[in-house]
Design a protein around this motif. Structure first.
Motif, PDB file in Angstrom:
ATOM      1  N   ASP A 133       0.839  -1.202   0.000  1.00  0.00           N
ATOM      2  CA  ASP A 133       0.000   0.000   0.000  1.00  0.00           C
ATOM      3  C   ASP A 133       0.872   1.250   0.000  1.00  0.00           C
ATOM      4  N   GLY A 134       0.697   2.104  -1.003  1.00  0.00           N
ATOM      5  CA  GLY A 134       1.546   3.282  -1.133  1.00  0.00           C
ATOM      6  C   GLY A 134       1.423   4.253   0.025  1.00  0.00           C
ATOM      7  N   HIS A 135       0.205   4.494   0.497  1.00  0.00           N
ATOM      8  CA  HIS A 135       0.009   5.417   1.618  1.00  0.00           C
ATOM      9  C   HIS A 135       0.674   4.885   2.892  1.00  0.00           C
ATOM     10  N   LEU A 136       0.543   3.586   3.107  1.00  0.00           N
ATOM     11  CA  LEU A 136       1.129   2.994   4.305  1.00  0.00           C
ATOM     12  C   LEU A 136       2.651   2.988   4.220  1.00  0.00           C
ATOM     13  N   ARG A 137       3.187   2.746   3.044  1.00  0.00           N
ATOM     14  CA  ARG A 137       4.645   2.758   2.866  1.00  0.00           C
ATOM     15  C   ARG A 137       5.207   4.148   3.145  1.00  0.00           C
ATOM     16  N   LYS A 138       4.501   5.172   2.698  1.00  0.00           N
ATOM     17  CA  LYS A 138       4.949   6.544   2.949  1.00  0.00           C
ATOM     18  C   LYS A 138       4.919   6.847   4.444  1.00  0.00           C
ATOM     19  N   ALA A 139       3.853   6.429   5.111  1.00  0.00           N
ATOM     20  CA  ALA A 139       3.758   6.637   6.554  1.00  0.00           C
ATOM     21  C   ALA A 139       4.879   5.892   7.278  1.00  0.00           C
ATOM     22  N   ALA A 140       5.164   4.671   6.840  1.00  0.00           N
ATOM     23  CA  ALA A 140       6.246   3.894   7.462  1.00  0.00           C
ATOM     24  C   ALA A 140       7.588   4.595   7.287  1.00  0.00           C
ATOM     25  N   GLU A 141       7.812   5.152   6.125  1.00  0.00           N
ATOM     26  CA  GLU A 141       9.059   5.885   5.882  1.00  0.00           C
ATOM     27  C   GLU A 141       9.193   7.062   6.842  1.00  0.00           C
ATOM     28  N   LEU A 142       8.121   7.798   7.014  1.00  0.00           N
ATOM     29  CA  LEU A 142       8.161   8.966   7.897  1.00  0.00           C
ATOM     30  C   LEU A 142       8.306   8.554   9.365  1.00  0.00           C
ATOM     31  N   GLU A 143       7.775   7.382   9.719  1.00  0.00           N
ATOM     32  CA  GLU A 143       7.877   6.888  11.093  1.00  0.00           C
ATOM     33  C   GLU A 143       9.152   6.080  11.320  1.00  0.00           C
ATOM     34  N   LYS A 144       9.992   5.988  10.268  1.00  0.00           N
ATOM     35  CA  LYS A 144      11.262   5.250  10.351  1.00  0.00           C
ATOM     36  C   LYS A 144      11.052   3.768  10.692  1.00  0.00           C
ATOM     37  N   VAL A 145      10.054   3.185  10.044  1.00  0.00           N
ATOM     38  CA  VAL A 145       9.768   1.760  10.182  1.00  0.00           C
ATOM     39  C   VAL A 145      10.232   1.064   8.900  1.00  0.00           C
ATOM     40  N   ARG A 146      11.048   0.042   9.054  1.00  0.00           N
ATOM     41  CA  ARG A 146      11.523  -0.716   7.891  1.00  0.00           C
ATOM     42  C   ARG A 146      10.334  -1.340   7.188  1.00  0.00           C
ATOM     43  N   CYS A 147      10.271  -1.176   5.879  1.00  0.00           N
ATOM     44  CA  CYS A 147       9.085  -1.564   5.127  1.00  0.00           C
ATOM     45  C   CYS A 147       9.499  -2.184   3.793  1.00  0.00           C
ATOM     46  N   HIS A 148       8.875  -3.301   3.437  1.00  0.00           N
ATOM     47  CA  HIS A 148       9.150  -3.973   2.166  1.00  0.00           C
ATOM     48  C   HIS A 148       7.844  -4.506   1.594  1.00  0.00           C
TER      49      HIS A 148
END
Length: 195
Positions: A133-148
């Motif tokens: 999910d693009g919105h969730l990936r962006k949020a993860a990036e801002l929250e500094k959560v590793r995301c794949h």
């Protein structure tokens, strides 16, 4: 979950969503191997694994993969038992984690409530967030959560399962209709194509 033909998540208020849901005993994230951190799968990722018939590959992935109970309830077009019995480990967010969702909602209005729960759970426990999910990936990036996403997952399976199976799985995931990074997909399809 936007853009996936199998998902039918409805936006609900946090209060309505949580009403009457008894939590499972949480798994302590710091008991996991720091070199192979656990991961939590969101609805998009689960549906991609389903489309690619990859459930049996979770054991070869190298990271324990958790399915949060709220994510399981967001999957409405398949039998939940398929996911529950697939090797995904069922878990629940803690009360402390759930209490942080309202603040995340103010910052990130687009992701669903289950997606935000997955995000805050991964942030709190040091887990990887698996999502397309693009919105969730962006949020993860801002929250500094590793995301794949699913492409990274397939990359981790390279050398562990036959290349032709990776090729077939990716083709089926693409056919399911959700958005994919086409350049990355074509690169993998060419690499995994049978000679």
């Amino acid at each position: 979950v936007r853009g996936h033909p199998f998902a039918s998540a409805r936006r609900r208020t946090d209060r309505a969503f949580f009403a009457g849901i008894p939590p499972l005993p949480p798994v302590c994230g710091n008991l996991m191997n720091p070199d192979k951190p656990a991961a939590a799968a969101d609805t998009n990722f689960c549906l991609d694994v389903h489309s690619g018939a990859l459930f049996d590959c979770l054991a070869d992935f190298g990271h324990p993969v958790f399915l949060l109970d709220v994510t399981e309830r967001e999957i409405t077009k398949q039998n939940p038992a398929i996911f529950r019995n697939s090797g995904l480990r069922l878990d629940s967010a803690t009360a402390e984690e759930l209490s942080g969702v309202a603040e995340l909602r103010k910052k990130y209005p687009a992701p669903s409530t289950p997606d935000l729960i997955a995000l805050i759970t991964c942030k709190n426990r040091g887990w990887i967030l698996l999502t397309g999910d693009g919105h969730l990936r962006k949020a993860a990036e801002l929250e500094k959560v590793r995301c794949h996403g699913i492409i990274w997952f397939l990359d981790q399976l390279e050398g562990k399962i036959p290349a032709h199976r990776l090729h077939t799985s990716l083709r089926n995931i693409i056919k399911a209709g959700a958005y994919r990074p086409l350049a990355e997909c074509h690169k993998r399809l060419a690499k995994w194509r049978a000679p």
